[in-house]
Structure formats: structure tokens, C-alpha cells
Design an enzyme around this catalytic site. Structure first.
Site, mmCIF file in Angstrom:
data_model
loop_
_atom_site.group_PDB
_atom_site.id
_atom_site.type_symbol
_atom_site.label_atom_id
_atom_site.label_comp_id
_atom_site.label_asym_id
_atom_site.label_seq_id
_atom_site.Cartn_x
_atom_site.Cartn_y
_atom_site.Cartn_z
ATOM 1 N N TYR A 164 0.672 -1.243 -0.061
ATOM 2 C CA TYR A 164 0.080 0.074 -0.100
ATOM 3 C C TYR A 164 0.729 1.405 0.026
ATOM 4 O O TYR A 164 0.329 2.337 -0.187
ATOM 5 C CB TYR A 164 -0.681 0.008 1.192
ATOM 6 C CG TYR A 164 -1.938 -1.078 1.281
ATOM 7 C CD1 TYR A 164 -2.799 -1.363 0.567
ATOM 8 C CD2 TYR A 164 -1.718 -1.833 2.410
ATOM 9 C CE1 TYR A 164 -3.748 -2.645 0.472
ATOM 10 C CE2 TYR A 164 -2.479 -3.175 2.405
ATOM 11 C CZ TYR A 164 -3.366 -3.325 1.399
ATOM 12 O OH TYR A 164 -4.239 -4.318 1.630
ATOM 13 N N ASN A 203 -9.403 1.753 8.020
ATOM 14 C CA ASN A 203 -10.977 1.742 8.602
ATOM 15 C C ASN A 203 -11.030 1.705 10.096
ATOM 16 O O ASN A 203 -12.065 1.823 10.620
ATOM 17 C CB ASN A 203 -11.702 0.675 8.068
ATOM 18 C CG ASN A 203 -11.840 0.825 6.494
ATOM 19 O OD1 ASN A 203 -11.384 1.999 5.869
ATOM 20 N ND2 ASN A 203 -12.492 -0.181 5.833
ATOM 21 N N HIS A 246 -4.291 6.079 -1.225
ATOM 22 C CA HIS A 246 -5.059 6.149 0.094
ATOM 23 C C HIS A 246 -3.909 6.336 1.097
ATOM 24 O O HIS A 246 -4.049 6.563 2.454
ATOM 25 C CB HIS A 246 -5.532 4.663 0.220
ATOM 26 C CG HIS A 246 -6.843 4.581 0.899
ATOM 27 N ND1 HIS A 246 -7.698 5.705 1.136
ATOM 28 C CD2 HIS A 246 -7.522 3.524 1.678
ATOM 29 C CE1 HIS A 246 -8.736 5.119 1.867
ATOM 30 N NE2 HIS A 246 -8.657 4.018 2.158
ATOM 31 N N ASN A 264 -13.831 6.207 5.285
ATOM 32 C CA ASN A 264 -13.966 5.251 6.425
ATOM 33 C C ASN A 264 -12.899 5.728 7.427
ATOM 34 O O ASN A 264 -13.138 5.423 8.723
ATOM 35 C CB ASN A 264 -13.852 3.618 5.821
ATOM 36 C CG ASN A 264 -14.815 3.491 4.972
ATOM 37 O OD1 ASN A 264 -15.965 4.103 5.271
ATOM 38 N ND2 ASN A 264 -14.746 2.491 4.265
ATOM 39 N N TYR A 272 -4.788 0.094 9.957
ATOM 40 C CA TYR A 272 -5.396 0.055 8.717
ATOM 41 C C TYR A 272 -6.190 1.238 8.858
ATOM 42 O O TYR A 272 -6.886 1.546 9.834
ATOM 43 C CB TYR A 272 -6.225 -1.441 8.379
ATOM 44 C CG TYR A 272 -5.036 -2.410 7.886
ATOM 45 C CD1 TYR A 272 -4.565 -2.412 6.543
ATOM 46 C CD2 TYR A 272 -4.612 -3.168 8.815
ATOM 47 C CE1 TYR A 272 -3.457 -3.266 6.223
ATOM 48 C CE2 TYR A 272 -3.478 -4.129 8.363
ATOM 49 C CZ TYR A 272 -2.957 -4.221 7.254
ATOM 50 O OH TYR A 272 -2.154 -4.949 6.847
ATOM 51 N N ASP A 286 -6.096 11.400 2.293
ATOM 52 C CA ASP A 286 -6.746 11.535 0.904
ATOM 53 C C ASP A 286 -8.288 11.768 0.762
ATOM 54 O O ASP A 286 -9.187 11.353 1.669
ATOM 55 C CB ASP A 286 -6.454 10.048 0.207
ATOM 56 C CG ASP A 286 -7.038 8.892 0.676
ATOM 57 O OD1 ASP A 286 -7.963 8.368 0.064
ATOM 58 O OD2 ASP A 286 -6.853 8.605 2.006
#
Length: 191
Positions: free
Chosen positions: A14, A66, A19, A113, A64, A92
């Protein structure tokens, strides 16, 4: 102490995705300050730094995206921070064109989220946020897939500009306050 939290997802897969612009901005601030964000603290990687002559804690939640609120709440509690005055969240924003930046002192999650998690964990929408636009030129059918896909080579110079603008926005907030930063960065560039 100001808490500067960049949102993103941990893991090499990632690292260079839209993101993770929050993580990348915090890394740029750390680099500018001569520190590395690597201390494990409150479910986040953190580093103490001095930015614009102010003591700050740079943080990248390891929960993470969320579940970012868990780490942010623990950091706010541990450092006895007033989230309305001491917290800056960088993330973002798919609703803003790629490369735009918007600073807000409060507001809803607008469907993000990570922000939803932070608002829920803090029980408040009253905290400063720097939104970094990632919307592509063309409409995408799957926004979740887009935000987790690596940047294209053609985007990298603009990504560098976004990171530079994001770090400058943090510095202006610390030096001159949120109102001055909003006045400067929330404008559309003159043609």
C-alpha cells in the site's frame, strides 16, 4: 504537543497508493525534521519532532485505514491533547480533484472510512484536517480499487507536489494558525 496524524494502510503493497497520501505526508515532515517515524506507540508508528519551533508527535496508525480511530483516540488520551486544538489529520480525498488541497476545522467524514472511524472514536467532528485530493481525471467504476492501486509513473511528479503542499500546509498551520492556512491553501490557483 500537537499530534499530526497521517492516514493510510501499513504494508509495502500500500506504500505508494493514493490511500496512503497521509502516511507519505507525515514521512515527508519527518524527513524534513531529520527523524524517522518508527516508534510503536498507541497502535501507531510515531516520532517526536520539532516543526516550526513546536514540539509535535508525528503518527501513522498501524490499524489499517478503517480502524484509524482506535489509534488516534489512544494518542489523544495518552498525550492529553485537546483534539479541537492539538490534532491535525492528513488524508486522501476522492471527492477532490487530484492535486487539490482543502483544510477544514470540523465536519463530517464525507464517506471516508478512516475519518468515520476517528469521528466515532473521539465522539467529535471538531478537529483540524488536511484533505489531499486524489480524484482521477476520468470517473472510475471502483473507487476502492483505485485508492489501493499504486500511483502511475505519470502521476509521480504531481504526487511530489501534493506532498510538498501538504507539508507546507502543516507548517503554516503551526506558524500562523488554521485560518491563515485555510485562506492560503483553500483557494483555487489563479489562471
Amino acid at each position: 504537543m500537537k499530534l499530526i496524524v497521517g492516514l493510510g494502510n501499513p504494508g509495502i503493497e500500500y506504500q505508494f497508493t493514493p490511500h496512503n497520501l497521509g502516511f507519505l505526508t507525515v514521512d515527508r515532515l519527518a524527513n524534513d525534521s531529520g527523524v524517522e517515524v518508527r516508534n510503536r506507540n498507541c497502535r501507531a508508528l510515531t516520532a517526536r519532532a520539532v516543526v516550526q519551533d513546536q514540539q509535535v508527535l508525528l503518527a501513522k496508525p498501524e490499524t489499517y485505514m478503517n480502524l484509524s480511530g482506535m489509534a488516534v483516540r489512544e494518542l489523544v488520551e495518552k498525550y492529553e491533547a485537546d483534539s479541537a486544538k492539538d490534532l491535525i489529520v492528513i488524508y486522501d480525498e476522492l471527492d477532490l480533484p487530484f492535486g487539490k488541497i482543502r483544510i477544514r476545522q470540523r465536519g463530517s467524514s464525507a464517506g471516508h472510512n478512516g475519518m468515520e472511524s476517528i469521528i466515532g472514536a473521539l465522539g467529535s467532528q471538531e478537529f483540524l484536517r488536511i484533505r489531499l485530493g486524489i480524484a482521477p481525471d476520468k470517473k472510475v467504476n471502483n473507487g476502492a480499487k483505485y485508492v489501493l492501486a499504486p500511483f502511475r509513473k505519470s502521476q509521480l511528479s504531481l504526487v511530489d507536489e501534493i506532498l510538498e503542499t501538504g507539508t507546507e500546509a502543516v507548517k503554516v498551520i503551526l506558524r500562523e494558525g488554521p485560518a491563515a492556512a485555510m485562506n492560503r491553501f483553500n483557494r483555487d490557483p489563479e489562471k
